[in-house]
Write an enzyme that holds these catalytic residues in place. Sequence first.
Site, PDB file in Angstrom:
ATOM      1  N   CYS A 102      27.063  38.338  31.517  1.00  0.00           N
ATOM      2  CA  CYS A 102      27.759  37.777  32.687  1.00  0.00           C
ATOM      3  C   CYS A 102      27.673  39.060  33.763  1.00  0.00           C
ATOM      4  CB  CYS A 102      28.763  37.304  32.559  1.00  0.00           C
ATOM      5  SG  CYS A 102      29.526  35.925  33.927  1.00  0.00           S
ATOM      6  N   ASN A 203      14.630  36.410  25.572  1.00  0.00           N
ATOM      7  CA  ASN A 203      15.390  35.651  26.526  1.00  0.00           C
ATOM      8  C   ASN A 203      15.238  36.599  28.490  1.00  0.00           C
ATOM      9  OD1 ASN A 203      18.308  35.056  28.410  1.00  0.00           O
ATOM     10  ND2 ASN A 203      16.301  33.756  27.951  1.00  0.00           N
ATOM     11  N   GLY A 227      15.823  29.451  29.192  1.00  0.00           N
ATOM     12  CA  GLY A 227      17.443  28.852  29.518  1.00  0.00           C
ATOM     13  C   GLY A 227      16.379  28.569  31.253  1.00  0.00           C
TER      14      GLY A 227
HETATM   15  C1  FMN Z   1      23.678  29.183  36.479  1.00  0.00           C
HETATM   16  C2  FMN Z   1      23.104  30.568  35.409  1.00  0.00           C
HETATM   17  C3  FMN Z   1      24.627  30.810  34.157  1.00  0.00           C
HETATM   18  C4  FMN Z   1      24.589  30.742  33.060  1.00  0.00           C
HETATM   19  N1  FMN Z   1      25.479  31.588  31.954  1.00  0.00           N
HETATM   20  C5  FMN Z   1      25.434  31.898  31.635  1.00  0.00           C
HETATM   21  C6  FMN Z   1      26.060  31.992  30.274  1.00  0.00           C
HETATM   22  O1  FMN Z   1      27.167  30.970  30.345  1.00  0.00           O
HETATM   23  N2  FMN Z   1      26.276  32.550  29.371  1.00  0.00           N
HETATM   24  C7  FMN Z   1      25.505  33.495  29.311  1.00  0.00           C
HETATM   25  O2  FMN Z   1      25.030  34.488  28.168  1.00  0.00           O
HETATM   26  N3  FMN Z   1      24.355  33.602  29.905  1.00  0.00           N
HETATM   27  C8  FMN Z   1      24.241  32.743  31.103  1.00  0.00           C
HETATM   28  N4  FMN Z   1      22.820  32.905  31.845  1.00  0.00           N
HETATM   29  C9  FMN Z   1      22.242  33.778  31.895  1.00  0.00           C
HETATM   30  C10 FMN Z   1      21.003  32.552  30.867  1.00  0.00           C
HETATM   31  O3  FMN Z   1      21.576  32.100  29.379  1.00  0.00           O
HETATM   32  C11 FMN Z   1      19.521  33.232  30.759  1.00  0.00           C
HETATM   33  O4  FMN Z   1      19.823  34.436  29.481  1.00  0.00           O
HETATM   34  C12 FMN Z   1      19.211  33.682  31.793  1.00  0.00           C
HETATM   35  O5  FMN Z   1      18.922  32.739  32.777  1.00  0.00           O
HETATM   36  C13 FMN Z   1      17.417  34.548  31.745  1.00  0.00           C
HETATM   37  O6  FMN Z   1      16.863  33.619  30.997  1.00  0.00           O
HETATM   38  P1  FMN Z   1      16.095  32.074  31.773  1.00  0.00           P
HETATM   39  O7  FMN Z   1      14.671  33.340  32.629  1.00  0.00           O
HETATM   40  O8  FMN Z   1      15.035  31.591  30.270  1.00  0.00           O
HETATM   41  O9  FMN Z   1      16.712  31.218  32.792  1.00  0.00           O
HETATM   42  C14 FMN Z   1      23.195  32.065  32.953  1.00  0.00           C
HETATM   43  C15 FMN Z   1      22.408  31.919  33.512  1.00  0.00           C
HETATM   44  C16 FMN Z   1      22.586  31.073  35.285  1.00  0.00           C
HETATM   45  C17 FMN Z   1      21.057  30.944  35.900  1.00  0.00           C
END
Ligand code: FMN
Length: 311
Positions: A102, A203, A227
Amino acid sequence: MRVVLAPMEGVLDHLMRDLLTKTGGYDLCVTEFVRVVDQVISDKAYFRACPELKNAKAYGCTTQIGTPVRVQLLGQNPSCMGDNAAKVIELGSHGVDLNFGCPAKMVNKNRGGAVLLKNPEDLYKIVSAVKNSVPEEAIVSAKIRLGYEDKSLAIENAQAIEAAGANEITVHARTKVEGYKPPAHWQWIAKIKQHVSIPVIANGDIFSFEDAQKCREVSTCKDIMLGRGALMLPNLGQVVKQEADLMPWVDVQSLLLNYTQCETYGDKSKYYPNRIKQWLKYLKLQYSEADVLFQEIRILKTAQEIIAKLS
Ligand SMILES: Cc1cc2nc3c(=O)[nH]c(=O)nc-3n(C[C@H](O)[C@H](O)[C@H](O)COP(=O)(O)O)c2cc1C
């Protein structure tokens, strides 16, 4: 290939998990993080973060369609993390996931989230405490970024997590400082994977069938986590697994209406309007119709007004 639906605080709640897992392709969901500070969190708070726990003892902690759901904890105090992990497993969570990625300032200031990546020993202590507090068969997973300021500890961090007994690890292929800036450095996941023997889930920046293929090739991982892409394209799980056609806008509209069934939060709550606006911000990156709809509902404040526009 396993496809995991990512934790996304403020956007990806239990209803969204239901909607997206019903479209197919997902093997596991991780909840939005639950912040652990210095005490064991109440059952009520866990049920709010993960309503799937309510029936977990009878049916398992799953979405309506039967996809397992894992609670994610975010905290820095090893013994308190251990106590909370024991509790979520006792409540029936499908394992426990630990958030070491985070980037939020407040969270990092209080020594939680990505700041822990500065010291592999801290990761080791937290994962060990959690592993020692839960039954042996309970899955403990960790989610990391490649580092805080730079990637120099990426391998050491993953090794510390493995040495502490974690069963699997998800790597968001960026440092904290890189935020969400493209590209995601999938080749770094391959480097990490060479140095650990537990399963690694790749990821970051997977938005299409081609991205998923490329990411798996470069990272050398079988499994991926989706995500933002899962919110932009609601059937991305199916797309990456079966090269399915992209969901047409008319089906997305039905999902938006289904999302109004969120019985956990009353009509007066700002919850639904806020969440649907968040979702539309992602959908408009894939569907021009979503942008038009977003402009129409942007200033609406109640669920009823928004539902009227959608119907
Ligand atoms: C709005 C938002 C909220 C997120 N909340 C969390 C979370 O609660 N826990 C976590 O491990 N990652 C969180 N992430 C990270 C995502 O799980 C992920 O690792 C990141 O968006 C990259 O993957 P993606 O390109 O598929 O989105 C968050 C990302 C975004 C954009």
